[in-house]
Design a protein around this motif. Sequence first.
Motif, PDB file in Angstrom:
ATOM      1  N   ARG A  33      -6.885  -6.959  -2.021  1.00  0.00           N
ATOM      2  CA  ARG A  33      -5.524  -6.450  -2.208  1.00  0.00           C
ATOM      3  C   ARG A  33      -4.648  -7.632  -2.572  1.00  0.00           C
ATOM      4  O   ARG A  33      -5.061  -8.789  -2.454  1.00  0.00           O
ATOM      5  N   VAL A  34      -3.447  -7.365  -3.010  1.00  0.00           N
ATOM      6  CA  VAL A  34      -2.537  -8.445  -3.373  1.00  0.00           C
ATOM      7  C   VAL A  34      -2.055  -9.139  -2.099  1.00  0.00           C
ATOM      8  O   VAL A  34      -1.676  -8.478  -1.122  1.00  0.00           O
ATOM      9  N   PHE A  35      -2.066 -10.449  -2.097  1.00  0.00           N
ATOM     10  CA  PHE A  35      -1.585 -11.227  -0.967  1.00  0.00           C
ATOM     11  C   PHE A  35      -0.081 -11.009  -0.795  1.00  0.00           C
ATOM     12  O   PHE A  35       0.698 -11.134  -1.741  1.00  0.00           O
ATOM     13  N   GLY A  36       0.328 -10.704   0.444  1.00  0.00           N
ATOM     14  CA  GLY A  36       1.732 -10.418   0.699  1.00  0.00           C
ATOM     15  C   GLY A  36       2.657 -11.561   0.340  1.00  0.00           C
ATOM     16  O   GLY A  36       3.773 -11.351  -0.148  1.00  0.00           O
ATOM     17  N   GLY A  37       2.216 -12.803   0.566  1.00  0.00           N
ATOM     18  CA  GLY A  37       3.041 -13.945   0.216  1.00  0.00           C
ATOM     19  C   GLY A  37       3.311 -14.039  -1.270  1.00  0.00           C
ATOM     20  O   GLY A  37       4.372 -14.515  -1.702  1.00  0.00           O
ATOM     21  N   GLN A  38       2.351 -13.581  -2.079  1.00  0.00           N
ATOM     22  CA  GLN A  38       2.559 -13.570  -3.530  1.00  0.00           C
ATOM     23  C   GLN A  38       3.677 -12.613  -3.913  1.00  0.00           C
ATOM     24  O   GLN A  38       4.569 -12.956  -4.687  1.00  0.00           O
ATOM     25  N   VAL A  39       3.650 -11.400  -3.354  1.00  0.00           N
ATOM     26  CA  VAL A  39       4.673 -10.402  -3.689  1.00  0.00           C
ATOM     27  C   VAL A  39       6.043 -10.878  -3.230  1.00  0.00           C
ATOM     28  O   VAL A  39       7.039 -10.753  -3.952  1.00  0.00           O
ATOM     29  N   ALA A  40       6.126 -11.428  -2.014  1.00  0.00           N
ATOM     30  CA  ALA A  40       7.401 -11.907  -1.498  1.00  0.00           C
ATOM     31  C   ALA A  40       7.946 -13.040  -2.368  1.00  0.00           C
ATOM     32  O   ALA A  40       9.148 -13.081  -2.687  1.00  0.00           O
ATOM     33  N   ALA A  41       7.068 -13.966  -2.763  1.00  0.00           N
ATOM     34  CA  ALA A  41       7.498 -15.088  -3.588  1.00  0.00           C
ATOM     35  C   ALA A  41       7.955 -14.608  -4.970  1.00  0.00           C
ATOM     36  O   ALA A  41       8.993 -15.059  -5.490  1.00  0.00           O
ATOM     37  N   GLN A  42       7.205 -13.702  -5.579  1.00  0.00           N
ATOM     38  CA  GLN A  42       7.608 -13.190  -6.890  1.00  0.00           C
ATOM     39  C   GLN A  42       8.917 -12.424  -6.809  1.00  0.00           C
ATOM     40  O   GLN A  42       9.773 -12.534  -7.704  1.00  0.00           O
ATOM     41  N   ALA A  43       9.120 -11.643  -5.757  1.00  0.00           N
ATOM     42  CA  ALA A  43      10.367 -10.906  -5.594  1.00  0.00           C
ATOM     43  C   ALA A  43      11.550 -11.866  -5.455  1.00  0.00           C
ATOM     44  O   ALA A  43      12.641 -11.618  -5.997  1.00  0.00           O
ATOM     45  N   LEU A  44      11.337 -12.970  -4.745  1.00  0.00           N
ATOM     46  CA  LEU A  44      12.407 -13.957  -4.600  1.00  0.00           C
ATOM     47  C   LEU A  44      12.698 -14.641  -5.929  1.00  0.00           C
ATOM     48  O   LEU A  44      13.853 -14.949  -6.239  1.00  0.00           O
ATOM     49  N   ARG A  90      21.185  -9.837  -3.367  1.00  0.00           N
ATOM     50  CA  ARG A  90      20.343  -9.095  -4.290  1.00  0.00           C
ATOM     51  C   ARG A  90      19.323  -8.253  -3.506  1.00  0.00           C
ATOM     52  O   ARG A  90      18.853  -8.648  -2.440  1.00  0.00           O
ATOM     53  N   ARG A  91      18.999  -7.090  -4.084  1.00  0.00           N
ATOM     54  CA  ARG A  91      17.926  -6.258  -3.553  1.00  0.00           C
ATOM     55  C   ARG A  91      16.857  -6.137  -4.627  1.00  0.00           C
ATOM     56  O   ARG A  91      17.172  -5.881  -5.801  1.00  0.00           O
ATOM     57  N   VAL A  92      15.600  -6.311  -4.255  1.00  0.00           N
ATOM     58  CA  VAL A  92      14.494  -6.260  -5.205  1.00  0.00           C
ATOM     59  C   VAL A  92      13.464  -5.251  -4.714  1.00  0.00           C
ATOM     60  O   VAL A  92      13.100  -5.254  -3.528  1.00  0.00           O
ATOM     61  N   ILE A 101       5.935  -0.820  -3.604  1.00  0.00           N
ATOM     62  CA  ILE A 101       4.967  -1.425  -2.683  1.00  0.00           C
ATOM     63  C   ILE A 101       5.635  -2.462  -1.782  1.00  0.00           C
ATOM     64  O   ILE A 101       5.056  -2.855  -0.762  1.00  0.00           O
ATOM     65  N   PHE A 102       6.850  -2.883  -2.134  1.00  0.00           N
ATOM     66  CA  PHE A 102       7.500  -3.960  -1.403  1.00  0.00           C
ATOM     67  C   PHE A 102       8.999  -3.907  -1.703  1.00  0.00           C
ATOM     68  O   PHE A 102       9.403  -3.598  -2.821  1.00  0.00           O
ATOM     69  N   ALA A 103       9.820  -4.194  -0.697  1.00  0.00           N
ATOM     70  CA  ALA A 103      11.268  -4.238  -0.882  1.00  0.00           C
ATOM     71  C   ALA A 103      11.823  -5.478  -0.208  1.00  0.00           C
ATOM     72  O   ALA A 103      11.433  -5.809   0.923  1.00  0.00           O
ATOM     73  N   LEU A 104      12.710  -6.169  -0.904  1.00  0.00           N
ATOM     74  CA  LEU A 104      13.274  -7.418  -0.398  1.00  0.00           C
ATOM     75  C   LEU A 104      14.777  -7.443  -0.615  1.00  0.00           C
ATOM     76  O   LEU A 104      15.269  -7.044  -1.680  1.00  0.00           O
ATOM     77  N   SER A 105      15.502  -7.918   0.376  1.00  0.00           N
ATOM     78  CA  SER A 105      16.909  -8.257   0.227  1.00  0.00           C
ATOM     79  C   SER A 105      17.037  -9.759   0.430  1.00  0.00           C
ATOM     80  O   SER A 105      16.437 -10.309   1.370  1.00  0.00           O
TER      81      SER A 105
END
Length: 289
Positions: A33-44, A90-92, A101-105
Motif C-alpha cells: 500500500r502507499v506509505f502514509g508518510g509519502q501521502v502526508a508529505a505530498q499533500a504538504l 490550506r486544506r488538501v 484517501i487522505f485529508a490534511l489541513s
Amino acid sequence: MNEALQDLLDLLDLEQIEENIFRGQSRSAVVPRVFGGQVAAQALVAAGRTVPEDRLAHSLHAYFLRIGDPGVPIVYTVDRMNDGRSFTARRVVAVQHGQPIFALSASFQRPEEGFEHQEPMPDSPDPATLPTSEERLRAYGHLDRAVVDRFLEARAAVDVRYVDEPPYGKFGEPREPHSQVWFRTNGKLGDDPLLHVVLATYVSDMTLLDSVLLAHGRGGWAVGDVVGASLDHAMWFHRPFRADEWLLYDQQSPSASGGRGLGQARIYTQDGRLAISVIQEGVVRAPRA
C-alpha cells in the motif's frame, strides 16, 4: 546525494495539472500500500505550492481515510481556506479512484519574534556511535531476508538509527513505551525551508507507533504479530531545522485502548533545539487467528 534520495525528491515533486490541483506518483511501501508518510508529505507540498514564499509551515493535522493504491497516481486538490496578514491556511484532499484517501489541513505563518521557551532535549548517544539500519537488520536472523531487503529499500533515502533495539529486533516481553531514533537524509538538500519540513513529515510516519508495540512486547508487521495502520497525524514546527542534519526523534506512548494506540514525540536538532512536536494515533490489533 544517493540515488534513493533523488528518487524520493522526484516522488515529492508534484505535477500541477490545474490551478489548485496537483498530481503525484505513487509507490509501494514495505507493505503493499502507499506509505502514509509519502501521502502526508505530498499533500504538504501541494499546500505549500499555493502559499506566499514568506510564509513557513507551522502545523499540520491529517486523517488517513483509505488505503492508498501504489499502482496509480494520487490527485491532490487544494482549498485556499484563508490568507490573513500573518497566517495562511490550506486544506488538501488526496483522491484515488474517485474517493478521498487522505485529508490534511496545514497552516503557514509569516516569521515573527515572540516569547521563547522549550522543554530540554533528553539524553541520547551520539548518532555516529549507533549501528545503521542495515547493520541492525542484517544481524537479525529471525527476520525473513525478503522482508529485510524490502525494508532497507523503502528507507534507503534516509539514515535511521535506533538508540535501543527496535520492536522487531527484540520482542516477546513488554518494555518501557519509549523509543529514540536519530535520522537524517542520505545526502544534502537545498535551502528551501518547505523541503526540510516535507522530508521530516515523510520520516515522522516511519517509527512513531513503535512505542505502542514496545509496551506490549510486540514486534510489528516485520514479524507478523500486529496489524496496524495510521489513523491521524499532527505536527507542529517550532523552530528552523534541516532534515539533512541529525534530528533526534524522542517517542513515547501514553495510551493504547479500543484497538488503537497513541504515540507522541518531540524532534530535536543535534544542538538541542526543539524543532517539531508530533502526535499520531493508529490501529494496533493482534492478527485474527
